[in-house]
Design an enzyme around this catalytic site. Structure first.
Site, mmCIF file in Angstrom:
data_model
loop_
_atom_site.group_PDB
_atom_site.id
_atom_site.type_symbol
_atom_site.label_atom_id
_atom_site.label_comp_id
_atom_site.label_asym_id
_atom_site.label_seq_id
_atom_site.Cartn_x
_atom_site.Cartn_y
_atom_site.Cartn_z
ATOM 1 N N GLU A 1 12.842 -0.572 15.312
ATOM 2 C CA GLU A 1 13.192 -1.985 15.211
ATOM 3 C C GLU A 1 14.143 -2.220 14.041
ATOM 4 O O GLU A 1 13.938 -1.700 12.944
ATOM 5 C CB GLU A 1 11.905 -2.796 15.019
ATOM 6 C CG GLU A 1 12.072 -4.294 14.992
ATOM 7 C CD GLU A 1 10.738 -5.012 14.862
ATOM 8 O OE1 GLU A 1 10.698 -6.225 15.119
ATOM 9 O OE2 GLU A 1 9.728 -4.361 14.513
ATOM 10 N N CYS B 1 7.812 -4.047 19.156
ATOM 11 C CA CYS B 1 6.777 -4.013 18.126
ATOM 12 C C CYS B 1 5.580 -4.913 18.417
ATOM 13 O O CYS B 1 4.701 -4.566 19.195
ATOM 14 C CB CYS B 1 7.405 -4.356 16.773
ATOM 15 S SG CYS B 1 6.358 -3.874 15.364
ATOM 16 N N LYS C 1 13.474 -10.434 20.797
ATOM 17 C CA LYS C 1 12.019 -10.355 20.630
ATOM 18 C C LYS C 1 11.390 -11.702 20.981
ATOM 19 O O LYS C 1 11.854 -12.755 20.549
ATOM 20 C CB LYS C 1 11.693 -9.970 19.185
ATOM 21 C CG LYS C 1 10.264 -9.536 18.939
ATOM 22 C CD LYS C 1 10.124 -8.969 17.530
ATOM 23 C CE LYS C 1 8.731 -8.465 17.245
ATOM 24 N NZ LYS C 1 8.616 -7.866 15.878
ATOM 25 N N PRO D 1 1.220 7.133 -18.002
ATOM 26 C CA PRO D 1 0.165 7.154 -19.017
ATOM 27 C C PRO D 1 -1.092 7.759 -18.385
ATOM 28 O O PRO D 1 -1.715 7.149 -17.507
ATOM 29 C CB PRO D 1 -0.038 5.673 -19.357
ATOM 30 C CG PRO D 1 1.220 4.987 -18.903
ATOM 31 C CD PRO D 1 1.659 5.755 -17.693
ATOM 32 N N LEU D 2 -1.441 8.974 -18.794
ATOM 33 C CA LEU D 2 -2.542 9.724 -18.184
ATOM 34 C C LEU D 2 -3.752 9.686 -19.105
ATOM 35 O O LEU D 2 -3.761 10.323 -20.162
ATOM 36 C CB LEU D 2 -2.106 11.163 -17.920
ATOM 37 C CG LEU D 2 -3.114 12.091 -17.244
ATOM 38 C CD1 LEU D 2 -3.532 11.551 -15.883
ATOM 39 C CD2 LEU D 2 -2.532 13.501 -17.104
ATOM 40 N N SER D 3 -4.772 8.937 -18.707
ATOM 41 C CA SER D 3 -5.935 8.720 -19.564
ATOM 42 C C SER D 3 -7.026 9.759 -19.372
ATOM 43 O O SER D 3 -7.943 9.846 -20.187
ATOM 44 C CB SER D 3 -6.527 7.335 -19.283
ATOM 45 O OG SER D 3 -7.126 7.305 -17.992
ATOM 46 N N GLY D 4 -6.954 10.527 -18.291
ATOM 47 C CA GLY D 4 -8.038 11.438 -17.978
ATOM 48 C C GLY D 4 -9.095 10.803 -17.095
ATOM 49 O O GLY D 4 -10.080 11.452 -16.744
ATOM 50 N N GLY D 5 -8.897 9.529 -16.724
ATOM 51 C CA GLY D 5 -9.809 8.837 -15.825
ATOM 52 C C GLY D 5 -9.402 9.000 -14.373
ATOM 53 O O GLY D 5 -8.357 9.580 -14.057
ATOM 54 N N ALA D 6 -10.213 8.433 -13.485
ATOM 55 C CA ALA D 6 -10.014 8.638 -12.052
ATOM 56 C C ALA D 6 -8.699 8.046 -11.551
ATOM 57 O O ALA D 6 -7.997 8.666 -10.743
ATOM 58 C CB ALA D 6 -11.185 8.043 -11.280
ATOM 59 N N ASP D 7 -8.341 6.854 -12.015
ATOM 60 C CA ASP D 7 -7.167 6.172 -11.467
ATOM 61 C C ASP D 7 -5.864 6.863 -11.842
ATOM 62 O O ASP D 7 -5.054 7.205 -10.978
ATOM 63 C CB ASP D 7 -7.149 4.714 -11.928
ATOM 64 C CG ASP D 7 -8.315 3.913 -11.370
ATOM 65 O OD1 ASP D 7 -8.800 4.254 -10.283
ATOM 66 O OD2 ASP D 7 -8.762 2.970 -12.036
ATOM 67 N N SER D 8 -5.637 7.054 -13.128
ATOM 68 C CA SER D 8 -4.389 7.692 -13.540
ATOM 69 C C SER D 8 -4.331 9.144 -13.059
ATOM 70 O O SER D 8 -3.249 9.656 -12.744
ATOM 71 C CB SER D 8 -4.219 7.623 -15.059
ATOM 72 O OG SER D 8 -5.256 8.308 -15.733
#
Length: 732
Positions: free
Chosen positions: A44, A174, A113, A354-361
């Site tokens: 489309e 679509c 359409k 920014p890598l914090s060591g937590g699950a999200d980052s």
């Protein structure tokens, strides 16, 4: 036998990039012709790209689309092959979303359409008009600059089909596939055997089976060949179009394209037997009866034969097993492909996280690592476009190119652990180990000095010294101290993203990646303008529950084993001091679990529940373990903090759309951001219900066993939530 070879496409288009889009269209036609196809279907609005949005209101956009179509018609692209090409067209004062059906250098028909997508992420009624004249094809006067070059002044315009000598072919666009009365049902009764659906359908977790079920169902009970084409990739906005172009015959899928890929062009080809369609239809008595009294649909006659007779060299395609990705694979591959498109088209040289060591980052880091693996894999498979992009972005010289994902990550991916006195050694270590596994250029930075300077400045200005709550401070002080840390990290992240390439003699700039999940956004459990305020966010509409499942999967399947330890650690922001008797935890701070947040999110958005409706539904769902008063407290607590923090959604980092209860403010979840956070009327109604229910507590508990409950009346019924979400961890 009437054998017909058809081809449908996944195309990675880019809104308003006419040169690239035209190139992809032409190459896909060439690939289809080389495969022997006599019908080629594209997605489309493929000429302009689907996500042009208000650019569709510009006359230039329509003019350029016609210029591209003219380029196609003046060459040999359409010789011997029916090509369905998507573009906007203005007729009189109306603008339509159209499929232009071209054959042998002529426009055979233009199909506008009829049913526009106008909910969720889509706003087609803002730019287009739906075609409403279903009983006739009208003459459309072609633009002079087109008619003069192709020696054709008018073309049939409207709802109809093309009648070839040996078969009938029609377009369905679509959204029309998903309407209560889809056009293909009426067209089948009029003898149409081949349906071409040009689509611009975005990826959403656990959604593909809905789409493929509709495609199979379109021909299961009425016969036919159903061709489906879709865009694939990031064409300039938050959506990822997930391809999966396919061909179905009499309810069986016989060809399927990839759902996630770095390829710009991919075609799915099938050899079909049209007599199998006629045979099925002739065997269904109800089809015969309805066809005998059908409403006639107008058609355009083309004196040309598309099919081939019985030929041992042309074997009909057999049904195949549909390829579905599990949700964890969808989280890995969808955002990875989206990030790659964004990176190569933005002019950036890489990402900074920014890598914090937590699950999200850590999830974001793993997705970037997966992207690097996909790039190296595609280069090894011979994709020259991916190779050229990787050489440019990675700044390779002297004929070098990526052959190892960790080496490539080192060139394009910075990770930064920005620790403070409140950070633990465990999270610092986890960030470092994960960065090493992925291969990123990792930095370990202490922000205590900057924090101390700001606090000293504040004390000089006000004479007040801030204290954390665990040290005797107030809630206001405690929140202020946490916000300072979070916002310093944002400032530092953008500074490093712009200057680290210069430090390392690399060209360009790096994009800052955010890492807040959909549940945090819904609850507002994030600091406005903190380190989750970034350029883009690949997990912004993915739930915490799904992310944790992804981490467990990625630890094994992506080879980042440290993710298993990260997933098992309790979620914490680490913005308050750690004491022997106190450790900050997300779910304690929020006053609700991530599991509960997923439930609230689905009820609020998917099932359209206000506070009172949510309370009623949760009384049934949670009544076996909670009193109505306790349920009421939970619902009030959620809506209080949802409304207090709704303003944060107005500045939420643009996020990959993956979840149907995303609170994203700018496109998907359109609600105000200034609320009366006391919800006086609604909460009063809840209190009245609680008083009524308190007298009948036992009966409520006995009737609330959700394993035995059927669908409820509100919003389609919450009896379908657990099944509809596809997530066994919802825990309703």
């Amino acid at each position: 036998m009437r054998l017909l070879k058809v081809a449908t496409c996944n195309l990675n288009q880019w809104a308003m990039d006419f040169d690239s889009n035209l190139k992809h269209i032409k190459e896909s036609i060439v690939m289809a012709k080389e495969a022997g196809a006599v019908i080629r279907l594209g997605p489309e609005l493929e000429v302009t790209g689907y996500s042009c949005e208000d650019h569709f209101l510009e006359l230039d956009t329509v003019t350029h689309a016609w210029e591209c179509l003219k380029d196609i018609l003046l060459g040999d692209w359409t010789d011997g092959i029916l090509c369905s090409i998507g573009m906007p067209i203005i007729k009189g004062s109306e603008r339509y979303n159209c499929q232009v059906l071209c054959f042998n250098r002529k426009i055979v028909m233009i199909r506008p359409k009829m049913w526009l997508a106008n909910d969720g992420n889509y706003r087609e009624l803002r730019w287009f008009t739906a075609w409403k004249q279903r009983d006739q094809l009208v003459d459309f006067q072609l633009p002079i600059e087109i008619s003069e070059h192709i020696s054709q002044q008018t073309v049939p315009f409207g709802y109809g089909f093309i009648q070839f000598l040996d078969t009938a072919v029609a377009a369905e666009i679509c959204e029309e596939l998903f309407t209560p009365l889809p056009p293909h049902a009426e067209l089948a009764l009029n003898g149409v055997e081949v349906f071409m659906n040009a689509s611009g359908s975005h990826h959403q977790l656990r959604k593909l089976d809905i789409r493929l079920s509709a495609i199979k169902g379109a021909t299961h009970t009425r016969g036919g060949v159903y061709m489906y084409s879709n865009q694939q990739g990031c064409d300039g906005a938050r959506l990822y179009y997930d391809g999966c172009s396919c061909i179905a015959v009499n309810g069986d899928v016989v060809a399927q394209g990839s759902q996630f890929s770095l390829k710009d062009i991919e075609i799915a080809v099938a050899q079909v037997d049209l007599d199998a369609v006629a045979s099925l239809r002739g065997s269904i008595s109800s089809f015969q009866e309805q066809a005998s009294c059908k409403t006639k649909v107008p058609s355009v006659a083309v004196p040309y034969k598309l099919s081939q007779p019985f030929n041992l060299k042309m074997c009909p395609s057999s049904p195949l097993e549909i390829k579905y990705h599990c949700p964890e694979e969808e989280i890995a591959f969808g955002p990875s492909c989206w990030l790659w498109d964004y990176l190569r088209r933005s002019g950036a040289s890489g990402f900074l996280l920014p890598l914090s060591g937590g699950a999200d980052s850590s999830s974001v880091a793993a997705i970037v690592g997966c992207m690097c693996q996909l790039v190296v894999k595609e280069i090894a498979n011979g994709d020259e476009q991916v190779k050229a992009d990787a050489i440019r972005i990675g700044n390779y010289t002297d004929g070098q190119f990526p052959t190892d994902s960790r080496e490539f990550a080192k060139r394009i991916f910075y990770t930064v652990f920005m620790g403070s006195e409140n950070s633990s050694e465990a999270t610092k270590s986890r960030a470092k180990v994960l960065a090493d596994e992925i291969g990123s250029w990792h930095l370990d930075v202490s922000i205590d000095g900057v924090i101390s300077s700001l606090l000293s400045l504040f004390q000089t200005l006000t004479g007040k010294r801030l204290r954390y709550k665990v040290d005797g401070g107030s809630n206001i002080e405690n929140l202020g101290l946490q916000n300072i840390q979070a916002r310093i990290r944002m400032v530092l992240a953008f500074m490093l993203a712009s200057l680290l390439p210069w430090v390392h003699n690399k060209p360009g700039f790096y994009l800052v990646l955010g890492s807040s999940n959909v549940d945090e956004g819904l609850r507002g459990y994030l600091t406005k303008y903190d380190c989750s305020a970034a350029d883009i966010n690949p997990i912004g509409s993915i739930s915490k529950q799904d992310l944790r499942a992804f981490l467990r999967w990625a630890a094994t399947h992506l080879g980042y084993s440290s993710l298993a330890d990260i997933e098992s650690a309790p979620p914490t922001a680490e913005l308050e001091p750690i004491r022997s008797d106190y450790s900050q935890l997300d779910e304690v701070d929020m006053g609700m679990t991530y599991e509960e947040l997923s439930v609230y999110g689905r009820l609020r958005k998917i099932f359209r529940c206000g506070p009172v409706s949510m309370f009623k539904n949760l009384c049934y769902r949670w009544g076996a373990r909670l009193t109505p008063s306790e349920v009421a407290d939970k619902v009030k607590h959620f809506f209080k903090y949802y409304s207090i923090n709704r303003h944060k959604m107005t500045v939420l980092t643009p996020s990959y759309h993956a979840e149907s209860y995303s609170p994203e403010d700018n496109r998907f979840d359109l609600r105000q951001f200034l609320y009366n956070t006391r919800w006086p009327y609604q909460f009063r109604k809840i209190d009245e219900l609680v008083r009524e229910l308190d007298g009948d507590q036992v009966s409520i508990r006995e009737s609330s066993d959700h394993e035995k409950l059927g669908p409820m009346s509100h919003g389609g019924g919450l009896g379908v939530i657990a099944a509809g979400s596809g997530n066994p961890n919802v825990g309703l």
